[in-house]
Design an enzyme around this catalytic site. Structure first.
Site, short mmCIF file in Angstrom:
data_model
loop_
_atom_site.label_atom_id
_atom_site.label_comp_id
_atom_site.label_asym_id
_atom_site.label_seq_id
_atom_site.Cartn_x
_atom_site.Cartn_y
_atom_site.Cartn_z
N LYS A 183 0.30 -1.10 0.18
CA LYS A 183 -0.15 -0.04 0.20
C LYS A 183 0.87 1.20 -0.17
CE LYS A 183 -3.85 -2.02 -0.40
NZ LYS A 183 -3.76 -2.98 -0.42
C1 LIG Z 1 -9.69 -2.66 -1.79
C2 LIG Z 1 -9.64 -3.05 -0.82
N1 LIG Z 1 -9.74 -3.26 0.54
C3 LIG Z 1 -9.41 -4.08 1.24
C4 LIG Z 1 -8.53 -4.18 1.69
C5 LIG Z 1 -8.17 -5.53 2.73
O1 LIG Z 1 -7.00 -4.47 3.56
P1 LIG Z 1 -5.88 -5.47 4.29
O2 LIG Z 1 -5.03 -6.75 3.17
O3 LIG Z 1 -5.06 -4.67 4.91
O4 LIG Z 1 -6.53 -6.88 5.29
C6 LIG Z 1 -7.56 -4.13 0.95
C7 LIG Z 1 -6.33 -4.49 0.79
O5 LIG Z 1 -6.04 -5.92 -0.18
C8 LIG Z 1 -8.05 -3.33 -0.76
O6 LIG Z 1 -6.44 -4.01 -1.60
#
Ligand SMILES: Cc1ncc(COP(=O)(O)O)c(C=O)c1O
Length: 381
Positions: A183
């Site tokens: 990210k």
């Molecule tokens: C659009 C979106 N929503 C939610 C998430 C979920 O985040 P995490 O991987 O930190 O659980 C991600 C991450 O990959 C994402 O790209």
């Protein structure tokens, strides 16, 4: 193996020092650094509060859950997103109602399609700021207001992005961020919920830590050991080691996002000057939107062209990806509902390719990737 990977970590001695300092301190679980990270993150978005959690999926789940969304409720969200967006809705016991995107150049949730899918069971609108491009927040806020829906932003791609000057994550009841390793800023795993509703913030803090009225850090500061459990919750805490990383990364965010924007602009110029047929969502964001340029998507003329381009770039050592295989085409979702029809999402997903984008990518590397892409996509004379 790769000459250019999709994303890279942007760490230096400051992150290493911050982590070492934490390890050498007397406290490694959620404590003073987590509190400082929350405060700094709230300031970034202009929201009154920020609640740190263990990842972006937990942020989405906890926000929906704390808003009381559950069995029998419907939540409108795009299918063009990471699976976590819809999974968070399902884990609350509610139903994700998948909505199309606006167009191939604006791959964010279509407010008109969302409006047509509102029923008496709809409780929330969950837009995703795809690639860090803000969704059409003016229309979405109007829609949420007119129908009494909670607006929860999936801002995983969008720390620092703005719509009409207002920060993503500050428009509705809650904004949900991810700090996964790829990210714009990372804590390895980590997430954040922003809100300007103090009652909601209190509930989020409670549910994040087993519904307990007193935390370990409170007790370390001298609060009595007695605690009550007000409701059954979860362990979705972020630890101080990760928060230390987050604090340094957050300080760098403006500079990192400027680096991303500059390189995205170089891709845009490189492609448009050559008159290629690729659709470039980041070049089409318009003046109201200040994207966080999380990824650089291009849309090819056909899925065959996309697949050929991915193969050629791979042979040249350039890593690419697809954002995203749409949720309604996954086996797990088809079992729930096989009748979803989202033509623009399907066209986008079958023709999209994500090119490398991260602040330390060089302009020369971008120029190379543009040339390699154009060799494959421009008609040969
Ligand atoms: C659009 C979106 N929503 C939610 C998430 C979920 O985040 P995490 O991987 O930190 O659980 C991600 C991450 O990959 C994402 O790209």
């Amino acid at each position: 193996m790769w000459k250019a990977r999709l994303s890279e970590l942007e760490f230096d001695d400051r992150e290493l020092g911050a982590v070492l300092d934490t390890l050498n301190s007397e406290w490694i679980t959620a404590g003073p650094r987590t509190e400082a990270f929350e405060k700094a993150f709230a300031e970034l978005t202009g929201a009154a509060e920020a609640v740190a959690v263990s990842n972006g999926t937990a942020a989405l789940f906890l926000a929906l859950r704390a808003l009381g969304i559950g069995s029998g409720d419907e939540v409108l969200c795009p299918s063009l997103t990471f699976v976590a967006t819809a999974a968070a809705v399902l884990h609350c016991g509610a139903t994700p109602v998948l909505v199309d995107i606006v167009s191939l150049s604006n791959p964010t949730i279509d407010p008109d399609d969302a409006a047509s899918k509102i029923t008496s069971r709809t409780k929330a609108l969950l837009p995703v700021h795809y690639a860090g491009i803000p969704a059409d927040m003016d229309r979405l806020c109007e829609l949420a207001e007119a129908h009494g829906l909670f607006l929860v932003e999936d801002a995983a791609h969008a720390p620092g992005a703005r719509f009409a000057g207002k920060a993503c994550g500050s428009f509705g009841a809650a904004g949900c961020f991810s700090f996964f390793g790829n990210k714009n800023i990372t804590t390895a795993e980590g997430g954040m919920i922003t809100t300007s509703d103090p009652e909601l913030a209190g509930r989020l803090r409670l549910l994040r830590s087993h519904g307990m009225t007193v935390t370990s850090w409170d007790r370390n500061k001298g609060r009595p050991a007695h605690y009550d459990v007000l409701e059954f919750g979860f362990n979705f805490r972020l630890d101080d080691i990760r928060a230390a990383l987050g604090l340094v990364q957050l300080e760098k965010l403006p500079q990192l996002n400027r680096g991303r924007a500059k390189l995205a602009q170089r891709y845009n110029t490189g492609f448009t000057e050559m008159g290629c047929d690729l659709i470039l969502p980041l070049a089409s964001a318009g003046t109201l939107k200040e994207p966080a340029c999380h990824i650089y998507p291009v849309v090819c003329g056909s899925s065959e062209e996309r697949d050929r381009l991915a193969m050629v770039l791979k042979e040249e050592g350039i890593q690419t990806s697809i954002h995203y295989p749409p949720i309604h085409e996954f086996t797990a979702f088809r079992r729930l509902d096989s009748g979803v029809d989202l033509p623009v999402t399907e066209a986008f997903a079958s023709r999209e390719l994500t090119l490398p984008l991260y602040p330390s990518l060089t302009e020369a590397q971008v120029d190379d990737i543009v040339s390699s892409t154009l060799r494959k996509t421009l008609p040969q004379t």
